[in-house]
Write a protein that holds these residues in place. Structure first.
Motif, PDB file in Angstrom:
ATOM      1  N   LYS A  77     -15.492 -15.674  -3.716  1.00  0.00           N
ATOM      2  CA  LYS A  77     -15.487 -14.237  -3.977  1.00  0.00           C
ATOM      3  C   LYS A  77     -15.515 -14.018  -5.486  1.00  0.00           C
ATOM      4  O   LYS A  77     -14.829 -14.706  -6.238  1.00  0.00           O
ATOM      5  CB  LYS A  77     -14.217 -13.630  -3.369  1.00  0.00           C
ATOM      6  N   GLY A  78     -16.315 -13.068  -5.934  1.00  0.00           N
ATOM      7  CA  GLY A  78     -16.394 -12.741  -7.353  1.00  0.00           C
ATOM      8  C   GLY A  78     -15.283 -11.799  -7.769  1.00  0.00           C
ATOM      9  O   GLY A  78     -14.637 -11.178  -6.921  1.00  0.00           O
ATOM     10  N   GLY A  82     -18.233  -9.185  -5.452  1.00  0.00           N
ATOM     11  CA  GLY A  82     -19.469  -9.873  -5.086  1.00  0.00           C
ATOM     12  C   GLY A  82     -19.175 -11.312  -4.714  1.00  0.00           C
ATOM     13  O   GLY A  82     -18.053 -11.651  -4.314  1.00  0.00           O
ATOM     14  N   MET A  84     -19.871 -15.529  -6.014  1.00  0.00           N
ATOM     15  CA  MET A  84     -20.227 -16.382  -7.136  1.00  0.00           C
ATOM     16  C   MET A  84     -21.261 -17.413  -6.675  1.00  0.00           C
ATOM     17  O   MET A  84     -20.969 -18.247  -5.819  1.00  0.00           O
ATOM     18  CB  MET A  84     -18.984 -17.079  -7.700  1.00  0.00           C
ATOM     19  N   THR A  94     -22.846 -17.025 -11.382  1.00  0.00           N
ATOM     20  CA  THR A  94     -22.923 -15.617 -11.755  1.00  0.00           C
ATOM     21  C   THR A  94     -22.452 -14.807 -10.558  1.00  0.00           C
ATOM     22  O   THR A  94     -22.712 -15.183  -9.417  1.00  0.00           O
ATOM     23  CB  THR A  94     -24.385 -15.227 -12.073  1.00  0.00           C
ATOM     24  N   GLU A  95     -21.784 -13.698 -10.817  1.00  0.00           N
ATOM     25  CA  GLU A  95     -21.405 -12.843  -9.692  1.00  0.00           C
ATOM     26  C   GLU A  95     -22.635 -12.063  -9.222  1.00  0.00           C
ATOM     27  O   GLU A  95     -23.279 -11.362  -9.995  1.00  0.00           O
ATOM     28  CB  GLU A  95     -20.285 -11.876 -10.056  1.00  0.00           C
TER      29      GLU A  95
END
Length: 156
Positions: A77-78, A82, A84, A94-95
């Motif tokens: 989970k970002g 979002g 990852m 990157t998210e």
């Protein structure tokens, strides 16, 4: 002379009617975009990952993806909700966010409009798998269609 005056008056009246009609029309409403068909929570986990370039190779690639669970691709989970993951040609995570496109497809990519070159189209989603293809044709040519199979899934 009266004929010319009448013709000019009719032309002017027609022009005025066209201008008024143009002012009365409203621009079309923006397209209605539903929520993405997939949530970030559905993608979080450990995944076996493989890719193919020919549709005929899909079944074999799914088996190869499951075989990769001894070294899974981890989607976490970002920080802003979002997930990852890696962008094409990027080593750092990157998210990425899920986005619904006006075409009804679900996209995964950086925040912003759906369907941009950095996005992937997410398809064939169920509790234990999903498929993605890049929007950018160059990335699709290099990476193919990606298959993610959840590690530790129960065999049906």
């Amino acid at each position: 002379m009266a004929y010319a005056f009448r013709t000019a008056a009719l032309a002017l009246g027609g022009l005025a009617a066209a201008l008024i009609a143009g002012c009365a029309t409203e621009p079309p409403p923006p397209p209605v975009v539903a929520a993405p068909a997939v949530s970030a929570d559905q993608l979080v986990g450990k995944w076996g990952f493989a890719a193919y370039h020919r549709d005929a190779d899909r079944a074999r690639t799914i088996k190869e993806a499951l075989a990769q669970c001894n070294k899974p691709y981890v989607i976490s989970k970002g920080p802003t909700g979002g997930v990852m993951m890696n962008l094409a040609d990027q080593a750092e995570l990157t998210e990425l966010v899920l986005k619904a496109g006006p075409d009804g497809k679900t996209y995964l990519g950086p925040p912003g409009d759906a369907g941009t070159a950095d996005d992937r189209i997410i398809s064939n989603v169920d509790a234990n798998s999903f498929t993605s293809t890049y929007v950018d044709p160059d990335n699709t040519a290099r990476y193919g269609t990606s298959v993610y199979e959840r590690c530790g899934q129960k065999k049906a």
